[in-house]
Design an enzyme around this catalytic site. Structure first.
Site, PDB file in Angstrom:
ATOM      1  N   HIS A   1       0.710  -1.048   0.176  1.00  0.00           N
ATOM      2  CA  HIS A   1       0.216   0.001  -0.012  1.00  0.00           C
ATOM      3  C   HIS A   1       0.723   1.252   0.249  1.00  0.00           C
ATOM      4  O   HIS A   1       1.754   1.289  -0.896  1.00  0.00           O
ATOM      5  CB  HIS A   1      -1.063  -0.058   1.318  1.00  0.00           C
TER       6      HIS A   1
ATOM      7  N   ASP B   1       2.569   5.811  -6.980  1.00  0.00           N
ATOM      8  CA  ASP B   1       3.689   5.662  -6.085  1.00  0.00           C
ATOM      9  C   ASP B   1       5.007   5.667  -6.967  1.00  0.00           C
ATOM     10  O   ASP B   1       6.308   6.130  -6.477  1.00  0.00           O
ATOM     11  CB  ASP B   1       3.866   4.487  -5.237  1.00  0.00           C
TER      12      ASP B   1
ATOM     13  N   HIS C   1      -2.136  -2.506  -9.561  1.00  0.00           N
ATOM     14  CA  HIS C   1      -3.097  -1.943  -8.701  1.00  0.00           C
ATOM     15  C   HIS C   1      -4.307  -2.927  -8.485  1.00  0.00           C
ATOM     16  O   HIS C   1      -4.719  -3.562  -9.604  1.00  0.00           O
ATOM     17  CB  HIS C   1      -3.736  -0.298  -8.987  1.00  0.00           C
TER      18      HIS C   1
END
Ligand code: ACO
Length: 374
Positions: A222, A312, A261
């Site tokens: 995460h 990210d 994802h």
């Protein structure tokens, strides 16, 4: 849904309604309270987006001025929180420091267990205002530097950077940071937000829910991925080594951080906006080699696995260029996501139902202890 059907990782399961954000993997879009996140990143400040997430509407000029005045008045690091941080060894991860700081802030709030929307809104704004001081001070003390006091003549992002680095960088850097905060602010029922909602559903308090959410965000699958991306960049070094590195990593069945994802299978809606911000930073700091490494690894991952980057991936190198230590990246995510978490906590409470799924027992059948009492 039959009782024995298992939805591992709750993949594909809709557990509740929400009015806060809409993630649409088909159209690759993300809306906060109806507004496309790209538009918010282009036209709004993070303060306006925070207000939107909590109140459901963008602020008027007067509401924004009042909100900014309040936020600026709450920015200073509580001396007790500072003392507790000082006691935490620098071998501890900065996410442990943030988690502890939230817990201490909650333990010092005399209204911690008050759960009206008004009380929770007050706590949300207070955490939003204080977290930058926690994150900035923790990075500074690890570098042997002193606390920098907040400035109330600066907006959220400029002040955050000022408290971290002791000065305010160029506007392009402040803007890129603000964009990253907006993009990280909210993303429906992700693991940390869901954690906050589970804790809230037991009628526990907002600080407990946020503390748990910080723990959930820390993991590499995460929020911890933005830090992990930078470790990957460091490990690879230069673009010419990217393909070989990737082939070895995939052969070892490693997950490539910053890619993939659970919801988006065709690319993360936030990536193009953050990549554009990264490009401005690459130009600003004249670091084309970092941009090359980014592009080469992305292309190689696309060729081999058809897996696209998530937020990210660009935010890791962007924070690196801004001067943040790699270990500070995930705490920056906390500073942004506090807005989404707290909006969800209030929404959960407004129509609460205890979150308590079932499990299918696959252990030994009923059995009994042989013999008598020892
Ligand atoms: N690297 C290599 N392979 C991957 C990756 C990756 N990053 N992501 C998915 N895959 C592969 C899996 O190996 C799997 O392949 P298989 O079917 O051959 O076994 C397939 O794609 C499906 O992957 P799952 O892990 O089952 O998909 P899931 O939806 O559970 O995972 C997750 C999503 C956890 C984000 C995953 O893509 C991952 O681990 N990515 C790296 C960590 C990361 O970047 N996390 C940040 C998430 S976004 C955010 O927090 C802002």
């Amino acid at each position: 849904m039959s009782e024995t059907e298992i939805y591992k990782g709750l993949a594909g399961v809709v557990v509740d309604t929400t009015t806060i954000s809409k993630v649409n993997p088909e159209t690759n879009s993300l809306l906060y309270r109806g507004y496309p996140v790209q538009e918010l990143a282009e036209k709004c400040t993070f303060e306006e987006v925070a207000y939107l997430l909590w109140h459901g509407e963008l602020p008027t000029a007067q509401q924004l001025a009042e909100f900014e005045t309040l936020e600026r008045s709450l920015r200073a690091l509580d001396p007790v929180v500072k003392r507790v941080i000082d006691e935490i060894p620098t071998t501890a991860h900065p996410m442990d420091v943030v988690r502890t700081a939230v817990s201490v802030i909650g333990a010092r709030d005399p209204d911690a267990s008050e759960s009206t929307t008004e009380a929770n809104l007050r706590k949300s704004v207070s955490l939003f205002a204080q977290l930058p001081a926690v994150v900035a001070y923790d990075q500074r003390r690890r570098r042997g530097e002193h606390l920098v006091e907040p400035r109330d003549d600066l907006g959220y992002s400029a002040n955050f950077l000022h408290m971290t680095f002791g000065d305010v960088p160029d506007l392009v850097v402040v803007n890129a940071f603000d964009v990253s905060m907006i993009l990280y602010a909210e993303h429906s029922f992700n693991a940390s937000t869901f954690t906050a909602r589970v804790i809230t559903s037991t009628l526990s308090d907002l600080y407990s829910a946020v503390t748990g959410a910080v723990g959930a965000l820390k993991g590499a699958l995460h929020g911890g991925a933005n830090e992990a991306v930078m470790h990957v960049f460091d490990e690879i070094g230069t673009a010419d080594r990217a393909e070989e590195w990737l082939d070895t990593a995939l052969a070892e069945k490693r997950k490539i951080m910053g890619f993939g994802h659970r919801v988006y299978k065709n690319g993360d809606s936030r990536v193009p906006t953050m990549k554009a911000a990264l490009d401005t930073l690459v130009a600003e700091y004249d670091r084309p080699e970092l941009g090359n490494l980014y592009d080469t690894l992305e292309a190689a991952m696309g060729e081999r696995k058809s897996i696209k980057p998530n937020l990210d991936y660009p935010s890791g190198p962007a924070y690196h260029l801004m001067g943040f230590d790699t270990l500070t990246f995930t705490p920056l995510f906390v500073a942004a996501r506090i807005t989404g978490w707290t909006a969800h906590i209030m929404e959960q409470l407004s129509a609460n139902s205890l979150i308590r799924p079932l499990s299918l027992y696959v252990g030994p059948e009923e059995r009994h202890i042989e013999g008598g009492v020892l």
